[in-house]
Enzyme design. Structure first.
Site, PDB file in Angstrom:
ATOM      1  N   GLU A 220       0.807  -1.223   0.000  1.00 43.64           N
ATOM      2  CA  GLU A 220       0.000   0.000   0.000  1.00 43.64           C
ATOM      3  C   GLU A 220       0.839   1.272   0.000  1.00 43.64           C
ATOM      4  O   GLU A 220       0.733   2.125   0.875  1.00 43.64           O
ATOM      5  CB  GLU A 220      -0.971   0.002   1.190  1.00 43.64           C
ATOM      6  CG  GLU A 220      -2.000  -1.101   1.125  1.00 43.64           C
ATOM      7  CD  GLU A 220      -3.076  -1.000   2.187  1.00 43.64           C
ATOM      8  OE1 GLU A 220      -4.097  -1.685   2.059  1.00 43.64           O
ATOM      9  OE2 GLU A 220      -2.895  -0.220   3.154  1.00 43.64           O
TER      10      GLU A 220
ATOM     11  N   GLU B  38      -5.227  -8.523   0.488  1.00 44.44           N
ATOM     12  CA  GLU B  38      -6.025  -8.171   1.677  1.00 44.44           C
ATOM     13  C   GLU B  38      -7.476  -7.969   1.280  1.00 44.44           C
ATOM     14  O   GLU B  38      -7.764  -7.376   0.248  1.00 44.44           O
ATOM     15  CB  GLU B  38      -5.540  -6.877   2.346  1.00 44.44           C
ATOM     16  CG  GLU B  38      -4.273  -6.992   3.142  1.00 44.44           C
ATOM     17  CD  GLU B  38      -3.929  -5.685   3.858  1.00 44.44           C
ATOM     18  OE1 GLU B  38      -4.850  -4.915   4.213  1.00 44.44           O
ATOM     19  OE2 GLU B  38      -2.717  -5.430   4.044  1.00 44.44           O
TER      20      GLU B  38
END
Length: 482
Positions: A170, A379
């Site tokens: 991320e 995720e």
């Protein structure tokens, strides 16, 4: 597309779960580990929910065998974890800490012993504080050299057993929250620096992938991107354009660089006009093009809906819900580009995150069509309040419904023609949810850890544990079972 029959999950599909070192390991200063930026940041009053820290977290460092045994009982095919840079290099560079290498060797070997494929995340936000102090961490091009050296050390130590690697987790989130909203370390608000930091991180990512080819030639590597597909609020052309602006500025800006080594043109021109485009040096784009990943890692939680934002409109300053008090998130935007707006067609969590499984399918198709890469869903999960009943049960049917609907969306995407390698639910055990403390629970396994007082960190299997076990055993055919 409406399908009469859905394509089955491939036999090789990696049913998994995920975690991050700072959020689960604890042992923050044990066995030679150095201090990370998060070890420092959480000690600033008011930064985290009730002052929670990762000093102990859920003590996975000392309880990894117990946790892996639970993973094996569930039947996990894969477990995605991150390495704490400061366990390997306490000062970010220099001498290797063998005790840190030993811990991850032991974890990897334990996973393999139980037939669980390890997925190793190289960087999940915990930067060595010494590098931040020395040259500003990601603010300097020096980070590329130090990060690459760290990566090579991991490749040499673990590349003989770890096939799947995630380079940066991320990048869009740790840079935005660190350099635009100041909610994460180093707590800076500077748009120009934000884009410069991202350029350095992209160079580091490309350098890591380039070196990976030399040391782990049979492995697979890619970054994990936090993707929130953009929707227009209405069919008005100005709202559609706002969504296009958002998709390009909040998604293509990163994924184009990951996949192609280039920046999207309209966004680059916008940043140049504003005087905040990153400084690029000779050879940068050559390196970026050498960093083509084997897959696109996707962390998916929600979609975001946008409408037109006038030149004098809403800015990026707005409240973000870190307390679990539903309805407290405020709309934000960039004047002249876009403004977020509530999507009345979607329900939300107590943290105001949209619940939109169809958005996952939409996102998977967009990535497939644009980048032609396999996808690892690194995720996806639901953070909510969980209640430990008097009889020791945790009846998290809401989590089952959430995961079930998202797995169905994946199967629909597979039927559409998307190639998905695996699905890592966030998370296996409950963990420290960064700014949100321990009250925001994600795990299949409840951990008796709270903000106040002493707790025994007992592991308790939730209802979702048994449900996901059945899904894995049937390779997705038991999806409808509750």
């Amino acid at each position: 597309m409406l399908h009469e029959k859905l394509k089955p999950f491939p036999k090789s599909f990696l049913w998994g779960a995920a975690s991050a070192a700072y959020q689960v390991e604890g042992a923050w200063n044990a066995d030679g580990k150095g201090v990370s930026n998060w070890d420092e940041f959480v000690r600033i009053p008011g930064k985290t929910f009730k002052g929670t820290t990762g000093d102990v977290a859920v003590d996975h460092y000392h309880r990894y065998k117990e946790d892996v045994k639970l993973m094996a009982e569930m039947g996990l095919k894969t477990y995605r974890f991150s390495v704490a840079w400061t366990r390997i290099f306490p000062n970010g560079k220099g001498e290797v800490n063998q005790q840190g290498i030993d811990f991850y060797n032991n974890l990897i070997n334990e996973l393999i012993k139980h037939h669980i494929e390890p997925i190793l995340t190289i960087y999940h936000w915990d930067l060595p504080q010494t590098l931040q102090d020395e040259y500003g961490g990601w603010e300097s091009r020096q980070i590329v050299k130090d990060f690459t050296n760290y990566c090579i050390t991991l490749y040499k130590a673990f590349g003989d057993r770890v096939k799947y690697w995630v380079s940066l987790n991320e990048q869009n989130v740790f840079t935005r929250l660190g350099y635009q909203s100041a909610m994460h370390p180093p707590g800076i608000k500077d748009d120009k620096l934000f884009y410069q930091v991202n350029h350095h991180a992209s160079l580091a990512n490309a350098s890591a992938i380039k070196e990976f080819r030399k040391y782990v030639p049979n492995g697979k590597i890619g970054p994990s991107f936090a993707y929130s597909p953009a929707y227009p609020a209405t069919s008005k052309p100005e709202d559609v354009l706002a969504a296009e602006n958002a998709e390009e500025l909040t998604s293509h800006w990163w994924m184009d660089v990951f996949a192609w080594g280039t920046y999207p043109i309209a966004t680059w021109n916008y940043l140049e006009r504003k005087g905040i485009a990153p400084q690029v040096e000779e050879g940068d784009f050559d390196l970026l093009k050498e960093g083509k990943p084997d897959f696109m890692g996707v962390n998916y939680y929600q979609t975001t809906t946008y409408e037109k934002n006038p030149i004098d409109g809403v800015t990026s300053e707005g409240r973000f819900n870190t307390t679990g008090e539903k309805g407290t998130t405020e709309d934000t935007g960039i004047p002249g580009l876009y403004k977020t707006v509530t999507n009345e067609n979607l329900s939300t969590t107590n943290w105001d995150w949209n619940i939109d499984p169809k958005g996952l399918r939409i996102g998977l198709r967009r990535i497939t069509n644009r980048y032609k890469l396999p996808i690892l869903i690194s995720e996806n999960g639901l953070g909510e309040y969980d209640i430990l009943e008097d009889d020791g049960s945790i009846n998290d049917d809401y989590r089952i419904r959430y995961i079930q609907s998202h797995i169905k969306a994946i199967q629909e995407a597979l039927t559409d023609g998307v190639e998905v390698i695996g699905y890592c639910v966030w998370s296996f055990t409950d963990l420290l949810s960064w700014l949100n403390g321990y009250q925001k629970r994600y795990g299949f396994v409840y951990v008796n850890q709270h903000e106040e007082g002493e707790h025994d960190l007992r592991r308790i299997k939730k209802k979702s544990f048994y449900w996901y076990k059945d899904v894995i055993e049937s390779n997705g055919e038991g999806l409808e079972k509750e």
